[in-house]
Design a protein around this motif. Sequence first.
Motif, PDB file in Angstrom:
ATOM      1  N   PHE A   1       0.834  -1.206   0.000  1.00 27.03           N
ATOM      2  CA  PHE A   1       0.000   0.000   0.000  1.00 27.03           C
ATOM      3  C   PHE A   1       0.865   1.251   0.000  1.00 27.03           C
ATOM      4  O   PHE A   1       0.641   2.181  -0.783  1.00 27.03           O
ATOM      5  CB  PHE A   1      -0.937   0.001   1.213  1.00 27.03           C
ATOM      6  CG  PHE A   1      -1.760   1.245   1.321  1.00 27.03           C
ATOM      7  CD1 PHE A   1      -2.854   1.438   0.492  1.00 27.03           C
ATOM      8  CD2 PHE A   1      -1.426   2.245   2.234  1.00 27.03           C
ATOM      9  CE1 PHE A   1      -3.605   2.591   0.569  1.00 27.03           C
ATOM     10  CE2 PHE A   1      -2.178   3.402   2.315  1.00 27.03           C
ATOM     11  CZ  PHE A   1      -3.275   3.576   1.490  1.00 27.03           C
ATOM     12  N   ILE A   2       1.887   1.263   0.842  1.00 26.43           N
ATOM     13  CA  ILE A   2       2.776   2.428   0.910  1.00 26.43           C
ATOM     14  C   ILE A   2       3.534   2.595  -0.418  1.00 26.43           C
ATOM     15  O   ILE A   2       3.647   3.708  -0.944  1.00 26.43           O
ATOM     16  CB  ILE A   2       3.755   2.302   2.106  1.00 26.43           C
ATOM     17  CG1 ILE A   2       2.963   2.430   3.418  1.00 26.43           C
ATOM     18  CG2 ILE A   2       4.858   3.343   2.033  1.00 26.43           C
ATOM     19  CD1 ILE A   2       3.755   2.099   4.655  1.00 26.43           C
ATOM     20  N   SER A   3       4.022   1.491  -0.997  1.00 27.84           N
ATOM     21  CA  SER A   3       4.726   1.566  -2.280  1.00 27.84           C
ATOM     22  C   SER A   3       3.804   2.091  -3.373  1.00 27.84           C
ATOM     23  O   SER A   3       4.191   2.944  -4.188  1.00 27.84           O
ATOM     24  CB  SER A   3       5.238   0.180  -2.688  1.00 27.84           C
ATOM     25  OG  SER A   3       6.157  -0.296  -1.749  1.00 27.84           O
ATOM     26  N   GLY A   4       2.580   1.575  -3.403  1.00 22.38           N
ATOM     27  CA  GLY A   4       1.602   2.033  -4.397  1.00 22.38           C
ATOM     28  C   GLY A   4       1.290   3.506  -4.238  1.00 22.38           C
ATOM     29  O   GLY A   4       1.147   4.236  -5.216  1.00 22.38           O
ATOM     30  N   LEU A   5       1.184   3.955  -3.010  1.00 23.48           N
ATOM     31  CA  LEU A   5       0.907   5.358  -2.726  1.00 23.48           C
ATOM     32  C   LEU A   5       2.054   6.243  -3.220  1.00 23.48           C
ATOM     33  O   LEU A   5       1.824   7.286  -3.841  1.00 23.48           O
ATOM     34  CB  LEU A   5       0.674   5.560  -1.225  1.00 23.48           C
ATOM     35  CG  LEU A   5       0.223   6.932  -0.783  1.00 23.48           C
ATOM     36  CD1 LEU A   5      -1.127   7.277  -1.406  1.00 23.48           C
ATOM     37  CD2 LEU A   5       0.124   6.979   0.745  1.00 23.48           C
ATOM     38  N   ILE A   6       3.270   5.809  -2.988  1.00 27.06           N
ATOM     39  CA  ILE A   6       4.441   6.571  -3.448  1.00 27.06           C
ATOM     40  C   ILE A   6       4.450   6.647  -4.983  1.00 27.06           C
ATOM     41  O   ILE A   6       4.670   7.716  -5.564  1.00 27.06           O
ATOM     42  CB  ILE A   6       5.751   5.940  -2.912  1.00 27.06           C
ATOM     43  CG1 ILE A   6       5.840   6.166  -1.402  1.00 27.06           C
ATOM     44  CG2 ILE A   6       6.975   6.531  -3.618  1.00 27.06           C
ATOM     45  CD1 ILE A   6       6.945   5.371  -0.722  1.00 27.06           C
ATOM     46  N   ILE A   7       4.186   5.530  -5.654  1.00 31.79           N
ATOM     47  CA  ILE A   7       4.159   5.510  -7.119  1.00 31.79           C
ATOM     48  C   ILE A   7       3.065   6.434  -7.647  1.00 31.79           C
ATOM     49  O   ILE A   7       3.268   7.184  -8.606  1.00 31.79           O
ATOM     50  CB  ILE A   7       3.973   4.070  -7.638  1.00 31.79           C
ATOM     51  CG1 ILE A   7       5.242   3.265  -7.362  1.00 31.79           C
ATOM     52  CG2 ILE A   7       3.645   4.048  -9.126  1.00 31.79           C
ATOM     53  CD1 ILE A   7       5.101   1.769  -7.585  1.00 31.79           C
ATOM     54  N   ALA A   8       1.894   6.396  -7.009  1.00 32.11           N
ATOM     55  CA  ALA A   8       0.778   7.245  -7.446  1.00 32.11           C
ATOM     56  C   ALA A   8       1.121   8.725  -7.304  1.00 32.11           C
ATOM     57  O   ALA A   8       0.818   9.528  -8.190  1.00 32.11           O
ATOM     58  CB  ALA A   8      -0.478   6.905  -6.661  1.00 32.11           C
ATOM     59  N   VAL A   9       1.756   9.093  -6.208  1.00 33.03           N
ATOM     60  CA  VAL A   9       2.122  10.499  -5.983  1.00 33.03           C
ATOM     61  C   VAL A   9       3.163  10.943  -7.013  1.00 33.03           C
ATOM     62  O   VAL A   9       3.049  12.023  -7.604  1.00 33.03           O
ATOM     63  CB  VAL A   9       2.639  10.699  -4.532  1.00 33.03           C
ATOM     64  CG1 VAL A   9       3.280  12.064  -4.362  1.00 33.03           C
ATOM     65  CG2 VAL A   9       1.502  10.520  -3.547  1.00 33.03           C
ATOM     66  N   VAL A  10       4.161  10.100  -7.266  1.00 30.70           N
ATOM     67  CA  VAL A  10       5.188  10.434  -8.259  1.00 30.70           C
ATOM     68  C   VAL A  10       4.546  10.586  -9.639  1.00 30.70           C
ATOM     69  O   VAL A  10       4.821  11.538 -10.372  1.00 30.70           O
ATOM     70  CB  VAL A  10       6.304   9.364  -8.274  1.00 30.70           C
ATOM     71  CG1 VAL A  10       7.218   9.549  -9.476  1.00 30.70           C
ATOM     72  CG2 VAL A  10       7.100   9.426  -6.984  1.00 30.70           C
ATOM     73  N   TYR A  11       3.653   9.658 -10.007  1.00 31.50           N
ATOM     74  CA  TYR A  11       2.967   9.729 -11.298  1.00 31.50           C
ATOM     75  C   TYR A  11       2.131  10.994 -11.401  1.00 31.50           C
ATOM     76  O   TYR A  11       2.107  11.651 -12.441  1.00 31.50           O
ATOM     77  CB  TYR A  11       2.085   8.492 -11.506  1.00 31.50           C
ATOM     78  CG  TYR A  11       1.331   8.526 -12.806  1.00 31.50           C
ATOM     79  CD1 TYR A  11       1.959   8.190 -13.994  1.00 31.50           C
ATOM     80  CD2 TYR A  11       0.001   8.928 -12.855  1.00 31.50           C
ATOM     81  CE1 TYR A  11       1.285   8.239 -15.201  1.00 31.50           C
ATOM     82  CE2 TYR A  11      -0.683   8.988 -14.061  1.00 31.50           C
ATOM     83  CZ  TYR A  11      -0.040   8.638 -15.222  1.00 31.50           C
ATOM     84  OH  TYR A  11      -0.709   8.698 -16.411  1.00 31.50           O
ATOM     85  N   PHE A  12       1.447  11.354 -10.319  1.00 36.24           N
ATOM     86  CA  PHE A  12       0.600  12.543 -10.315  1.00 36.24           C
ATOM     87  C   PHE A  12       1.400  13.790 -10.676  1.00 36.24           C
ATOM     88  O   PHE A  12       0.935  14.651 -11.410  1.00 36.24           O
ATOM     89  CB  PHE A  12      -0.056  12.714  -8.939  1.00 36.24           C
ATOM     90  CG  PHE A  12      -0.906  13.946  -8.821  1.00 36.24           C
ATOM     91  CD1 PHE A  12      -2.183  13.985  -9.369  1.00 36.24           C
ATOM     92  CD2 PHE A  12      -0.425  15.076  -8.168  1.00 36.24           C
ATOM     93  CE1 PHE A  12      -2.962  15.126  -9.274  1.00 36.24           C
ATOM     94  CE2 PHE A  12      -1.204  16.218  -8.065  1.00 36.24           C
ATOM     95  CZ  PHE A  12      -2.472  16.239  -8.618  1.00 36.24           C
TER      96      PHE A  12
END
Length: 194
Positions: free
Chosen positions: A31-42
Motif C-alpha cells: 500500500f505504501i509503495s503504491g501510494l508513493i508511485i501514485a504520488v510520483v505519477y501525479f
Amino acid sequence: MSDENNIKPKVNHEKKYSIFQITINLTIACFISGLIIAVVYFFTAPVAVKTAAGIKTDAMKSLVVGAQEFKPVEGKKEWFTAEKDGKVIGYVVPAESKGYGGAITMLVAVTPQGKIIEFTILTTKETPGLGDNASKDPFRNQFKGKAVKDLEVTKDPTKTNNIQAMTGATITSKAVTKGIKEAVQEVTQFVGRK
C-alpha cells in the motif's frame, strides 16, 4: 546450594510471526509503495505529456520549415495542419508500411496541392547499413516536391522522375515509397473534399 540447582533453562525469546502477521506487513508495504508511485505519477505525468508534445512539435517544425503553428485536423487521428500567417501551407500525417524487417512508421509533410515537403521515419527495424539508410540522403532527398505520379521505385538510373531504389534495400525502398504515396493520396482526397 550447588550450581546445578541454580541453572535456569534458556528461554527462546525469538518472536514467531504468524502467516496473518506476515500478510498484514506485506499489505502495508504494498500500500505504501503504491501510494508513493501514485504520488510520483501525479506530479510527473503532466510533465511527460508536455515533453512528448514538445518533441512532436519540434519534429513537425523540422518537416515544415517556416510553419508558425500546427493544429490538429478535426476527424483525422494524428493529422495536423501546418499554418503560416493563418494559411495552411502543409499537412503532417502519419504513414506506415511493411518493410523487410517489419513495420516502418513515418510522419509525412504534404502541401495542399499534393506535393511532398519532407518525411521522417519514426520507427524501423530495417537492416543496419542498408534499409536503415532510408532516412538519409541521397534517398531521402528524392521525395521533395514529388507528386503521386512520380512515386514509383526503379533501379534504372535514367528514370530521374522516379525514386531510385537503395542498393541492397529494394524492399525498404518500396515500403517507404508506398507509405509516403498513401499519405499523399490521403491528403489529396481530404483537400479535394473540402
